[in-house]
Design a protein around this motif. Structure first.
Motif, PDB file in Angstrom:
ATOM      1  N   MET A   1       0.847  -1.180   0.000  1.00  0.00           N
ATOM      2  CA  MET A   1       0.000   0.000   0.000  1.00  0.00           C
ATOM      3  C   MET A   1       0.892   1.242   0.000  1.00  0.00           C
ATOM      4  N   ARG A  10      -7.568   0.115  -3.391  1.00  0.00           N
ATOM      5  CA  ARG A  10      -8.041  -0.610  -2.208  1.00  0.00           C
ATOM      6  C   ARG A  10      -9.201   0.128  -1.545  1.00  0.00           C
ATOM      7  N   GLN A  11      -9.069   1.443  -1.467  1.00  0.00           N
ATOM      8  CA  GLN A  11     -10.130   2.244  -0.853  1.00  0.00           C
ATOM      9  C   GLN A  11     -11.444   2.027  -1.593  1.00  0.00           C
ATOM     10  N   ALA A  38      -8.381   4.257   7.860  1.00  0.00           N
ATOM     11  CA  ALA A  38      -7.239   3.548   8.416  1.00  0.00           C
ATOM     12  C   ALA A  38      -7.621   2.728   9.645  1.00  0.00           C
ATOM     13  N   ARG A  39      -6.972   1.607   9.777  1.00  0.00           N
ATOM     14  CA  ARG A  39      -7.116   0.836  11.008  1.00  0.00           C
ATOM     15  C   ARG A  39      -6.245   1.490  12.084  1.00  0.00           C
ATOM     16  N   PRO A  47      -0.948   0.930   8.517  1.00  0.00           N
ATOM     17  CA  PRO A  47      -1.220   1.093   7.076  1.00  0.00           C
ATOM     18  C   PRO A  47      -2.140   0.015   6.502  1.00  0.00           C
ATOM     19  N   GLU A  48      -3.304  -0.110   7.076  1.00  0.00           N
ATOM     20  CA  GLU A  48      -4.292  -1.062   6.557  1.00  0.00           C
ATOM     21  C   GLU A  48      -5.628  -0.344   6.501  1.00  0.00           C
ATOM     22  N   LEU A  49      -6.406  -0.680   5.516  1.00  0.00           N
ATOM     23  CA  LEU A  49      -7.737  -0.099   5.417  1.00  0.00           C
ATOM     24  C   LEU A  49      -8.761  -0.994   6.098  1.00  0.00           C
ATOM     25  N   ALA A  50      -9.819  -0.376   6.600  1.00  0.00           N
ATOM     26  CA  ALA A  50     -10.880  -1.133   7.269  1.00  0.00           C
ATOM     27  C   ALA A  50     -12.167  -0.319   7.233  1.00  0.00           C
ATOM     28  N   LYS A  73     -14.768  -9.220   9.931  1.00  0.00           N
ATOM     29  CA  LYS A  73     -14.887  -8.872   8.504  1.00  0.00           C
ATOM     30  C   LYS A  73     -16.355  -8.723   8.138  1.00  0.00           C
ATOM     31  N   ASP A  80     -12.777  -2.336  11.979  1.00  0.00           N
ATOM     32  CA  ASP A  80     -12.008  -1.819  13.119  1.00  0.00           C
ATOM     33  C   ASP A  80     -12.985  -1.044  14.004  1.00  0.00           C
TER      34      ASP A  80
END
Lengths: 717, 133
Positions: A1, A10-11, A38-39, A47-50, A73, A80
């Motif tokens: 990412m 991804r977004q 962001a998580r 650096p992860e999307l949620a 999920k 998150d």
């Protein structure tokens, strides 16, 4: 990412499933709202999307029954759980006077008095209206601070704030005695306070505007520099703002759908807070100097975060451009072919009980400020949908739905988005007879009865083929842009965009019949300049982040030659490949008839003196278009227009004929626009018919004009 | 060596019938400030490419192109028949006159590009401006 485009891809996956995820998550007790961003772990951004699931307070999952827990999920994408920031309006102080005026400076209207900071906020930046006048952009709750909110006070007599025309000053408006004012910069021109917006513009007084123009500070923001335009907010991107209260601060975008429509920004470590009282109205600027948002709130719980409107809706509401950029195509992130305004997930809201539910739930997260009304309205739509979908689709999960062009429709094409894989699905067809026909591949498949097609902006009919509700059709009779939604069991499972493109032609210059005579020849010419406006206009945009079909750049296939078998057609033996240099193109067809009663012979005339040649039979063939130097075919550089010019010409040598001879050549033309879709060329306009009839007569030893005609029709062939 | 090969490829493209290749070659020679191939290209047909070559010479700004532009104008001073052909021919003459004005540093007053006498007068002024020392 690592790259912005990667993050956008991804977004978009989250945004695509956002409505569906909200429907599922809002069923859980304690869930107040859902965002995409962001998580966070231990208060740190990772650096992860949620899907950011906001709750009033975190509770140990072990203490909750399984049915009340937020699943790790949703829709196959991670969640998150976060404590919802409590938003309060930021409105406080700064005191420096800046002339020439520029963005990032304090502003206060004339409803407040005294050397204090009550009612003060920030001029985010200066901007321009379509008439070129200069305005200052700020938050509505700053521009309208101290004005009454009442029935009949708003724009058009509706409920709102009576603040249009209210005077504003920088750093603050001061009225002294009975007639003197100090620091006045202008008056409130527009103010919007809606579910998604808190913005206002102040039209600058002529002397202030003149000073800005002379000094070149129109696009300047204090401590930030020159703005370069506008752009979409991107998760994880670093942004900055310059506010009257906290000066220049930097932060990270952590949610682009906070409260369903807002941007949430965490401060970078070096800054104790991103925003505070007095910063409202500051613009949020990305690393490229583009404005992505308009700050209007801060997080009351931590006192550090900023909340901002997306800039796209602000530009639309205020009618401004920033650094010359109108932000066409920018909006609130939405699923791959819709917008947040396209409505909630689930069946069309019809439940009358939903509003009561939403008000009670939103009141827990809002104060009594004007912003709380905004939050309330925003949650209302979401709650409405979850409430109504609860009864009809309580356990429904969307299957995979992929729209495509039905094989019965060879004229519609899937065109990639200008945003690449991160963009929406776009289907394009040329205006014409019949229908565009789409088909949805669904896996696992569902019964026909559960499939519903709907279109925002026009009509769609399903079934499109026979009785198969997997198909739908849209008329291509007129240019249009539709947002199509495919619902399964009432839940939106896929969206896409449909474009029927056309162009409208007009003449922009006329050159009358112009004869010239010399010892060798008599020459006659006339001509026109043409312009074709691409329709719908929104298909052409240069705004960063615009999600439109990518029809930019050079054509991939040459336009067609005259069809084999079209023998009596001008240029039937010549290549017309050079007639286009872009995917959009202005072209021209030609026919002519020659009346040469004296049997004049000029070996250099060639086909031009052949007695009668027709238009080509194929509508997309431009048989008078072998080059592109006489055209501008890039509508992205020309305000959505493509242009052409033509100056047909004929001459007779004085050595030919005798006095009294005549010669008549009738040239007829059809100017038209065409487009290349996925390698296929289509005519997209009516013919703009025109003609030049060259009429010669020999008298006194020389050829003369004998009443030549230029006209905008195809009469008299 | 590599540059030489590329140069030869671009010369070939400049004379290709494919307009897009020719335009690419024009861009190449402009970027490398090499007027000679563009001057040579003025001597052959294909008005699309010739217009691009003339504009390329204007961009390079080398006055050594003036005689070639004068030759072009003299050769093309007569009007031609047709529709697009006539228009492209007119654009070629207009572009050549503008470029010559730019390179010569003076306005060449041609009100009607179909007037052969006006074109010849402009040609004389261009040649006078670039008389060998």
């Amino acid at each position: 990412m690592r790259t912005v485009s990667d993050i956008l891809v991804r977004q978009q996956r989250f945004v695509d499933r956002y409505d569906e995820a909200v429907t599922l998550l809002r069923r859980l007790p304690g869930v107040l709202s859902v965002g995409v961003g962001a998580r966070e772990r231990g208060g740190e951004i990772v650096p992860e999307l949620a899907f950011r699931v906001y709750v009033a307070a975190k509770v140990d999952a072990a203490r909750l029954p399984p049915s009340h827990r937020v699943p790790p999920k949703v829709c196959g994408l991670p969640t998150d759980v976060l404590v919802k920031p409590d938003i309060h309006l930021i409105a406080n102080w700064d005191s420096a006077k800046y002339r020439p005026l520029q963005g990032g400076t304090q502003v206060r209207n004339d409803k407040f008095e005294g050397d204090n900071t009550r009612g003060a906020g920030t001029i985010g930046c200066l901007a321009q209206m379509s008439d070129g006048s200069i305005v200052a952009l700020t938050a509505q709750h700053i521009a309208c601070a101290g004005t009454p909110y009442a029935v009949g006070a708003g724009s058009g007599g509706g409920t709102g704030f009576a603040c249009v025309g209210v005077k504003a000053g920088q750093p603050r408006h001061i009225t002294c005695c009975c007639c003197c004012t100090f620091n006045e910069i202008g008056a409130v021109l527009r103010a919007e306070n809606t579910a998604q917006l808190d913005c206002a513009t102040i039209k600058l007084d002529p002397d202030i505007a003149s000073e800005v123009t002379s000094a070149g500070t129109l696009n300047q923001v204090l401590d930030i520099g020159i703005l370069t335009g506008v752009a979409q907010a991107v998760c994880f991107s670093e942004v900055r703002k310059r506010g009257a209260a906290t000066g220049l601060t930097r932060g990270t975008v952590v949610d682009v759908l906070f409260e369903g429509s807002q941007i949430l920004i965490n401060p970078l470590v070096a800054f104790p807070k991103f925003a505070d009282y007095g910063d409202s109205g500051a613009v949020i600027v990305d690393a490229a100097g583009k404005v992505v948002g308009l700050l209007h709130g801060a997080d009351r719980a931590t006192g550090t975060r900023g909340v901002a409107n997306h800039i796209g809706p602000v530009l639309v509401a205020t009618g401004i451009t920033i650094a010359g950029d109108a932000g066409a195509g920018l909006g609130i992130p939405a699923s791959s072919c819709g917008s947040s305004s396209s409505g909630p997930v689930g069946p069309p809201p019809s439940s009358s009980s939903s509003s009561t539910v939403s008000r009670s739930s939103s009141s827990r997260i809002s104060s009594s400020s004007s912003q709380s009304r905004v939050a309330s309205s925003s949650s209302s739509a979401r709650s409405s949908s979850s409430s109504s979908s609860r009864s009809s689709s309580s356990s429904f999960t969307c299957p995979t739905v992929m729209p495509s062009v039905d094989p019965s429709d060879p004229r519609t094409h899937l065109i990639p988005s200008t945003l690449g894989a991160a963009g929406a699905i776009h289907f394009c067809t040329a205006r014409g007879a019949g229908n565009m026909v789409l088909r949805a591949a669904i896996a696992p498949d569902v019964p026909d009865a559960s499939i519903t097609w709907e279109a925002i902006g026009g009509a769609i009919t399903s079934p499109g083929v026979g009785a198969d509700r997997h198909t739908a059709k849209i008329s291509r009779a007129a240019a249009t842009h539709l947002q199509v939604r495919i619902r399964i069991n009432g839940v939106i499972c896929r969206r896409c965009h449909v474009w029927v493109v056309s162009a409208t032609g007009s003449v922009t210059a006329r050159r009358p019949i112009a004869p010239s005579v010399n010892a060798a020849r008599t020459h006659i010419t006339a001509g026109f300049d043409f312009s074709f406006a691409i329709q719908p206009p929104t298909i052409i945009s240069t705004a960063p982040g615009a999600d439109i079909p990518d029809l930019r750049g050079a054509n991939t296939n040459p336009p067609p030659n005259v069809s084999v078998g079209d023998l009596d057609v001008p240029n039937s033996a010549n290549s017309l490949a050079g007639g286009a240099n872009h995917k959009w193109d202005v072209s021209r067809r030609i026919r002519w008839r020659v009346n040469n009663p004296a049997g004049l012979v000029d070996p250099t005339a060639g086909d031009f003196w052949v007695s009668h040649l027709n238009y080509p039979s194929d509508a997309v063939v431009g048989n008078d278009d072998a080059g592109a130097t006489d055209e501008t075919n890039d509508p992205y550089a020309n305000g959505g227009n493509i242009t052409s010019k033509d100056d047909p010409s004929e001459f007779l040598l004085q050595a030919l004929g005798v006095n009294g001879n005549t010669f008549d050549e009738r040239n007829h033309f059809g100017e038209f626009a065409r487009v290349e879709l996925d390698g296929h060329w289509y005519s997209i306009s009516d013919y703009y018919n025109w003609r030049v009839h060259f009429e010669f007569i020999k008298a006194a030893g020389a050829w003369a004009n004998n009443g030549s005609v230029v006209a905008e029709d195809n009469a008299g062939f | 060596m590599e540059h030489q090969v590329q140069h030869q490829e671009m010369i070939a493209k400049l004379h290709a019938t494919d307009h897009r290749s020719a335009q690419e070659a024009v861009q190449f020679f402009v970027a490398h400030r090499m007027p000679a191939p563009l001057i040579e290209r003025l001597k052959v047909g294909g008005n699309d490419v010739r217009v691009a070559a003339v504009k390329g010479l204007a961009a390079i700004g080398d006055k050594s192109a003036l005689p070639a532009i004068a030759d072009l104008l003299e050769a093309e001073r007569h009007p031609v028949r047709g529709s697009e052909q006539a228009t492209m021919h007119k654009i070629l003459k207009e572009t050549a006159l503008l470029t010559a004005s730019h390179l010569a540093g003076e306005t060449l007053d041609v009100k009607d590009v179909n007037d052969e006498e006006q074109i010849l007068a402009a040609v004389r002024r261009i040649r006078a401006k670039h008389r060998p020392a």
